[in-house]
Design a protein around this motif. Structure first.
Motif, PDB file in Angstrom:
ATOM      1  N   SER A 264       0.866   4.284  -2.747  1.00  0.00           N
ATOM      2  CA  SER A 264       0.564   5.662  -2.361  1.00  0.00           C
ATOM      3  C   SER A 264       1.728   6.593  -2.695  1.00  0.00           C
ATOM      4  O   SER A 264       1.515   7.719  -3.164  1.00  0.00           O
ATOM      5  CB  SER A 264       0.231   5.734  -0.876  1.00  0.00           C
ATOM      6  OG  SER A 264       1.336   5.350  -0.083  1.00  0.00           O
TER       7      SER A 264
ATOM      8  N   GLY B  31      -2.635  13.420   7.641  1.00  0.00           N
ATOM      9  CA  GLY B  31      -2.832  11.979   7.591  1.00  0.00           C
ATOM     10  C   GLY B  31      -1.910  11.254   8.557  1.00  0.00           C
ATOM     11  O   GLY B  31      -2.289  10.253   9.175  1.00  0.00           O
TER      12      GLY B  31
ATOM     13  N   ILE C 213      -1.956   2.070   7.367  1.00  0.00           N
ATOM     14  CA  ILE C 213      -2.997   2.043   6.338  1.00  0.00           C
ATOM     15  C   ILE C 213      -3.924   3.248   6.468  1.00  0.00           C
ATOM     16  O   ILE C 213      -4.252   3.913   5.470  1.00  0.00           O
ATOM     17  CB  ILE C 213      -3.799   0.729   6.418  1.00  0.00           C
ATOM     18  CG1 ILE C 213      -2.915  -0.439   5.972  1.00  0.00           C
ATOM     19  CG2 ILE C 213      -5.054   0.813   5.548  1.00  0.00           C
ATOM     20  CD1 ILE C 213      -3.611  -1.780   6.032  1.00  0.00           C
ATOM     21  N   SER C 214      -4.377   3.536   7.698  1.00  0.00           N
ATOM     22  CA  SER C 214      -5.268   4.683   7.881  1.00  0.00           C
ATOM     23  C   SER C 214      -4.567   5.982   7.507  1.00  0.00           C
ATOM     24  O   SER C 214      -5.176   6.878   6.905  1.00  0.00           O
ATOM     25  CB  SER C 214      -5.768   4.732   9.319  1.00  0.00           C
ATOM     26  OG  SER C 214      -4.690   4.834  10.234  1.00  0.00           O
TER      27      SER C 214
ATOM     28  N   ILE D 232       0.829  -1.205   0.000  1.00  0.00           N
ATOM     29  CA  ILE D 232       0.000   0.000   0.000  1.00  0.00           C
ATOM     30  C   ILE D 232       0.866   1.258   0.000  1.00  0.00           C
ATOM     31  O   ILE D 232       0.575   2.242  -0.673  1.00  0.00           O
ATOM     32  CB  ILE D 232      -0.940  -0.005   1.223  1.00  0.00           C
ATOM     33  CG1 ILE D 232      -1.899  -1.189   1.141  1.00  0.00           C
ATOM     34  CG2 ILE D 232      -1.721   1.297   1.330  1.00  0.00           C
ATOM     35  CD1 ILE D 232      -2.734  -1.402   2.382  1.00  0.00           C
TER      36      ILE D 232
ATOM     37  N   VAL E 256      -3.909  10.048   0.891  1.00  0.00           N
ATOM     38  CA  VAL E 256      -4.310   9.988  -0.519  1.00  0.00           C
ATOM     39  C   VAL E 256      -5.528  10.868  -0.766  1.00  0.00           C
ATOM     40  O   VAL E 256      -5.584  11.630  -1.747  1.00  0.00           O
ATOM     41  CB  VAL E 256      -4.597   8.527  -0.928  1.00  0.00           C
ATOM     42  CG1 VAL E 256      -5.269   8.472  -2.306  1.00  0.00           C
ATOM     43  CG2 VAL E 256      -3.306   7.714  -0.953  1.00  0.00           C
ATOM     44  N   ALA E 257      -6.507  10.776   0.140  1.00  0.00           N
ATOM     45  CA  ALA E 257      -7.714  11.600  -0.004  1.00  0.00           C
ATOM     46  C   ALA E 257      -7.372  13.080   0.087  1.00  0.00           C
ATOM     47  O   ALA E 257      -7.881  13.904  -0.689  1.00  0.00           O
ATOM     48  CB  ALA E 257      -8.727  11.216   1.069  1.00  0.00           C
TER      49      ALA E 257
ATOM     50  N   ILE F 228      -2.210   6.360   5.269  1.00  0.00           N
ATOM     51  CA  ILE F 228      -2.094   6.432   3.813  1.00  0.00           C
ATOM     52  C   ILE F 228      -3.429   6.769   3.165  1.00  0.00           C
ATOM     53  O   ILE F 228      -3.493   7.602   2.247  1.00  0.00           O
ATOM     54  CB  ILE F 228      -1.537   5.103   3.270  1.00  0.00           C
ATOM     55  CG1 ILE F 228      -0.063   4.957   3.665  1.00  0.00           C
ATOM     56  CG2 ILE F 228      -1.672   5.037   1.752  1.00  0.00           C
ATOM     57  CD1 ILE F 228       0.518   3.595   3.376  1.00  0.00           C
ATOM     58  N   VAL F 229      -4.499   6.134   3.638  1.00  0.00           N
ATOM     59  CA  VAL F 229      -5.825   6.397   3.067  1.00  0.00           C
ATOM     60  C   VAL F 229      -6.184   7.865   3.204  1.00  0.00           C
ATOM     61  O   VAL F 229      -6.654   8.513   2.248  1.00  0.00           O
ATOM     62  CB  VAL F 229      -6.890   5.509   3.748  1.00  0.00           C
ATOM     63  CG1 VAL F 229      -8.290   5.964   3.355  1.00  0.00           C
ATOM     64  CG2 VAL F 229      -6.684   4.052   3.378  1.00  0.00           C
ATOM     65  N   ILE F 230      -5.959   8.422   4.391  1.00  0.00           N
ATOM     66  CA  ILE F 230      -6.278   9.832   4.623  1.00  0.00           C
ATOM     67  C   ILE F 230      -5.370  10.737   3.804  1.00  0.00           C
ATOM     68  O   ILE F 230      -5.807  11.748   3.245  1.00  0.00           O
ATOM     69  CB  ILE F 230      -6.181  10.154   6.128  1.00  0.00           C
ATOM     70  CG1 ILE F 230      -7.255   9.385   6.893  1.00  0.00           C
ATOM     71  CG2 ILE F 230      -6.325  11.660   6.374  1.00  0.00           C
ATOM     72  CD1 ILE F 230      -7.120   9.462   8.399  1.00  0.00           C
TER      73      ILE F 230
END
Length: 481
Positions: free
Chosen positions: A27, A173, A151-152, A23, A158-159, A154-156
């Motif tokens: 990213s 993030g 993971i959290s 991931i 990316v958004a 990276i998700v934040i």
């Protein structure tokens, strides 16, 4: 699962590392193509300063708490003393930063000074929970929390980057990941706040003093190159160097997983004077870490230039030579990691500090000399030389405490498997132009498959160990090999 605790927790940590790496690579590729090397460089500077300042707020008490809690005596009291001490340090450091805010003009202008303060506050919550979880030996939960954090985050990120927040989105993030992971791990946290005595503080302090000095050396060692590259070169060079460094870290996935799992175990074995377990675990740690690091190093030499170009963009291709150097650093790093970790876990933190102090001083000096002359390759060379120095010094000290055993037979089998694999994929590189990402990935995946089959064919001991693990996990071994 009925497999051994160390094996199970190592597998959990390794799976987490693989998941995060996959991931993380995706990213970082997105960030590299979206915001470019300069913005990434600014974010890496944020994480560098956070790492250094967070080390000060921790004061070595995090590692000391894990050590004392892992020994199994008065765990609640040691945790309570640690939390109070850590809170005090965070308050003092954050107040000092606010008072000297005018000296962080560059951070303030970029809009990430406030994120730095929030990150330090988040680290208090996160560090307290994770230290308690790790100290009580719940390394599977600890590994899962680490995965959730990454993971959290990276998700934040990316958004946030997608919405155009740039470096502030990356920093935000980072902070959110710390909070989310701590909340998840808190469910499995079973320590309690109790009254503690002054001698609990003294016991933590006696261990944390040398741990803090050692951690300071490690943190400086980890980030001084980033800061100096920014000083002598540019944010873009920082971005390229740190992306390449992240890419090279693929070689130490197994090392990080095993090291994370073994720390509290080695600490406990040392307390019980179970030397045989300590010596055997170190030998196996070397073998399994090199099983991954050596083929990744060879693969990086063969395909690193094209992977950097297709994954991150044309600007990053000039980091190929740096990548090759840093991949070799990761092999040396395996010995450095385990030698210094075992010294600390066996309560020889003072010796570990001496090693770290010498290597950190050498690293700073070499970075000062080499970066202005040969750029980011100079930073990689400085890391290689001083990492080797650290490994040699730590080995000399550790060998006086335990017998250091290297499984030469397994290492030779690894080299044989890598040799045959490199011939096959090397011929592919010579015969087929790597004109797109698919043609580049085919030999990489083919090489991994060939190497995996060969190492299990050549090394009976490794074959039997993996077969035992697979059998106990109810995975049909015949379907794998």
């Amino acid at each position: 699962m009925s497999i051994g605790e160390v094996q199970r927790q190592s597998i959990a940590s390794f799976v987490g590392q693989i998941s995060f790496t996959f991931i993380g690579f995706l990213s970082t590729m997105y960030f590299a193509h979206t915001v470019g090397a300069s913005i990434l460089g600014a974010y890496f500077l944020f994480t560098a300063y956070y790492g250094i300042i967070n080390m000060i707020t921790d004061g070595g008490f995090g590692g000391a708490a894990i050590k004392r809690i892992s020994e199994g005596e008065e765990q609640d009291a040691y945790f309570s003393a640690f939390f109070v001490l850590r809170s005090l340090f965070v308050v003092v450091v954050v107040s000092t930063l606010i008072g000297f805010r005018n000296y962080f003009i560059e951070f303030d202008d970029a809009g990430i000074f406030s994120w730095l303060l929030l990150a330090l506050i988040a680290s208090l919550f996160h560090g307290s929970v994770t230290s308690g979880v790790a100290g009580t030996g719940k390394m599977g939960v600890h590994a899962a929390g680490h995965l959730v954090n990454n993971i959290s985050r990276i998700v934040i990120q990316v958004a946030a980057v997608f919405l155009g927040f740039g470096v502030a989105g990356l920093a935000g993030g980072f902070v959110a990941g710390l909070f989310i992971a701590a909340i998840i791990e808190l469910r499995f946290f079973d320590l309690h706040f109790v009254r503690f005595e002054w001698w609990h503080v003294k016991s933590l302090s006696s261990f944390s003093f040398w741990l803090f000095l050692t951690s300071a050396g490690v943190i400086l060692y980890s980030y001084v190159d980033t800061i100096m590259i920014d000083y002598y070169l540019s944010n873009s060079d920082v971005g390229i160097y740190r992306v390449v460094f992240q890419f090279a870290s693929l070689a130490t996935l197994a090392t990080v997983a095993i090291r994370t799992t073994l720390w509290p175990k080695v600490s406990r074995w040392g307390k019980l004077e179970e030397i045989e377990f300590i010596e055997e675990s170190l030998s196996r740690a070397f073998t399994y870490s090199l099983t991954l690091a050596i083929p990744v190093f060879v693969g990086g030499i063969l395909f690193g230039d094209k992977l950097l170009y297709f994954f991150y963009g044309a600007d990053f291709e000039r980091g190929y030579l740096t990548l090759v150097i840093l991949l070799f650093v990761q092999i040396v790093n395996i010995f450095h990691y385990f030698f210094t970790m075992y010294l600390g876990a066996l309560n020889h933190q003072k010796d570990s500090f001496k090693v770290t102090a010498v290597s950190t001083a050498a690293n700073i000096a070499l970075n000062l000399i080499l970066i202005p002359i040969i750029g980011i390759e100079g930073a990689a060379c400085a890391t290689l030389v001083t990492m080797g120095l650290s490994a040699i010094l730590a080995r000399n000290i550790l060998s006086q405490i335990i017998n250091i055993k290297i499984d030469n037979g397994s290492i030779f089998n690894i080299l044989k498997a890598v040799f045959f694999m490199s011939i096959i994929v090397g011929c592919y590189r010579l015969l087929i132009p790597l004109s797109n990402v698919l043609l580049t990935l085919i030999p990489v995946l083919l090489g991994a498959l060939i190497y995996g089959i060969l190492i299990l064919k050549f090394d009976v001991k490794m074959h039997d160990q993996f077969k035992e693990i697979a059998t106990k996990m109810k995975i049909p071994w015949s379907s794998l090999l």
